[in-house]
Design an enzyme around this catalytic site. Sequence first.
Site, short mmCIF file in Angstrom:
data_model
loop_
_atom_site.label_atom_id
_atom_site.label_comp_id
_atom_site.label_asym_id
_atom_site.label_seq_id
_atom_site.Cartn_x
_atom_site.Cartn_y
_atom_site.Cartn_z
CE1 TYR A 50 34.01 24.24 -15.80
CE2 TYR A 50 35.30 23.53 -13.91
CZ TYR A 50 34.77 24.54 -14.68
OH TYR A 50 34.99 25.83 -14.35
N PRO A 59 31.24 33.44 -13.55
CG PRO A 59 30.41 34.59 -11.73
CD PRO A 59 30.70 34.74 -13.18
CG HIS A 60 31.29 28.34 -14.91
ND1 HIS A 60 32.31 29.26 -14.99
CD2 HIS A 60 31.87 27.14 -14.71
CE1 HIS A 60 33.46 28.64 -14.87
NE2 HIS A 60 33.24 27.34 -14.68
CB CYS A 61 27.45 26.18 -10.84
SG CYS A 61 25.94 27.12 -10.70
#
Lengths: 566, 157
Positions: free
Chosen positions: A508, B66-68
């Site tokens: 992030y 979901p993430h990236c």
Amino acid sequence: MDSLNLFLLIGTGLMFTGLLLGSLSARFGVPSLLIFLVVGMLAGEDGIGGIDFDDFSTAYVIGNIALAVILLDGGLRTRLSTFKLGLRPALSLATLGVAISAGLVGAFATWLMGVDWRVGLLLGGIVGSTDAAAVFSVIKGAGVKLNERVASTLEIESGLNDPMAIFITLMLVGMLVDPDASWGASMLLTLVKQFGLGAVMGLLLGIVISELLLRVRSNEGLHALLLCSGGAMVFALTNLAGGSGFLAIYLTGLVAGNRRGGTGDNVLKSMDSMAWLAQSGMFLILGLLVTPSRLTENLPWALAVAAFLMLFARPVAVWISLLPFRFKAREEIFIAWTGLRGAVPIVLAVFPLLAGVEQTYLLFDITLVVVLISLIGQGTSLRFMARRMKVSIPPSTEPRQTVALATPRDRYLLQFEVEAGAKAVGKPLTELSEQDRTPLMLYRQHQVLSPTENPVIEAGDLISWLAPLAHKPALSDLCHYMSQDEKRYYGDFVVLGKTPVAQLVAVYGVDAPPPLWQGLTVAELFTKHVGKQAVVGDTVRVSGLRLRARSVEDGLVVMAGLKLPG
Amino acid sequence: MRVREILTEARTHSGVQASSKKQLLDQVAQLAAASCEALNEQEVFDALVAREKLGSTGIGEGIAIPHCRLGHCQQPVGLLLKLDTPIDFDAVDGRPVDLVFVLLVPQENPEQHLKTLSHLASLFNDDDYRNDLRHSQDTHKLFQTAVESEAELRLAS
């Protein structure tokens, strides 16, 4: 005979009215103590009741007994884990803090009213301690859940600072009555004796009493009475020996409340009514004792002292006492604002009257106004301040019942109601068992279902577990529904405490974290940031992200909420 | 960024079958690589699994996001999957998940992508939005709903 019944009618009538109004007080956000006091004042010589009561020695005796019971109750309710968290800051506030605020108020009062400095300082000592009863009941009544660090510091402070205030008051009364009295080393000795004997006797006798009670196995009502009378014995014995009875009885309660799994819910409920009786009785009597018409004489002075205490002396005392600890500025502001004054100052203000110190009506009247202002001003704005200073956290689902088993050790019957949308909904009952944690029964629409029937859980079911008390947060989490507000509070995503900060930043991160954080996990980052023990609601900022502790075990963050910018 | 800027009908899938969280992420990686040349299947899978290790992206109420971040990714890519049977996703509320929105973003401009992610989370936290999606019968309808219902919800993007 008639006079007896008349007396009884008046007394119980006052009590009944006070309790009835007091139980409604939470709805208006007014501390119930204030209502008792006002009912007492209304019944008194200037009010509609016209009862002329000015027996200070009776009020003093009742005040002492009631305070002892309230402190015992407070100790019983303090969990040892909470105690560890708040002890050191609370101790600093209770000793150094009381001394500073007493000194400041003393100097101010001496200058303002032009009285002898000892009288001024006496006033400072009298109003120096925060009141356990007021703090406990207002925090409970305000309908907010405070962050655990702040809550435990405030609660323990109020249990510990009475001995200090009592000591200062007695010392100055002694000096005023007998100006030739020696001081210096002997006075220091008295202080050490008060605290030392109070602590040692409270802890030792607390162990004796709780062991005895564990062996007797009485029913709950009797148990509470035994605790009360036993606690009162400790109180009297310690006072006779020259220690602080107030400190001793608080510690007795603490020991009895935590030893071998502690006291069950039912005992606490019985104790609750004892504490209510003590509080309401004491404040009614104190209300009767007051002559409101006389209060106006010194009103400007009293208001000035109250304002000085609330806006300057207490904040300065809190700030200095908490310097060695890692509190956030907003937490300190909240603690400063929650320095509620209650019964202790009023009871202490009776001391010099009984000892025959001059000008003591002045002190008594000023004390009363200070307490009233504190209860009205600080008590009613507590909820607002908690939100404003961001020290409140979303309420969790509390067990319906907690019953301690005598044997085996540290096993409790915990019953929870499953909220609609909670984690447990839709799962078979047996799936909720874990190491040391056994679901025993499920209650639904007047039907008891056992694990052998393995019912699928629905909203509204009552589930009873057999588990150690340490499992309470996990069980509460299973039965809890996360509201939208709560989601917003913690943030949309979660991060496990064992995650390395570097990985989090890799996924992030907006900017690179300081090299100091290299190799740390999220849990360690919290520990580094907020001190040894993290509590739910603590926040840490990492390169543009905000992490907020969501579940904590043994002071370590297990799961944190992740709030994204935007 | 809004859903219509990152999602296409080709990347919307309804009636997906999955047996586990891992298997679902595997399918996601395949679908992503198939629809977008720049993406490598193994890379997408590894990155998504790595993110799940930090903590589940199941945000509750049957939703997972979901993430990236990916090196080869040119622009943000979204995929929407609707499952026939909900699967366990370790979500915060423990509920099985049946609606999955995948967000793959480039390394650059992290602030903007975090805002997109935050926007998606609040979008899916809306009861009506989820209901509309769940009532969409086929892929075409699902895509339309995802894009159009967003416009009705005046959420800050």
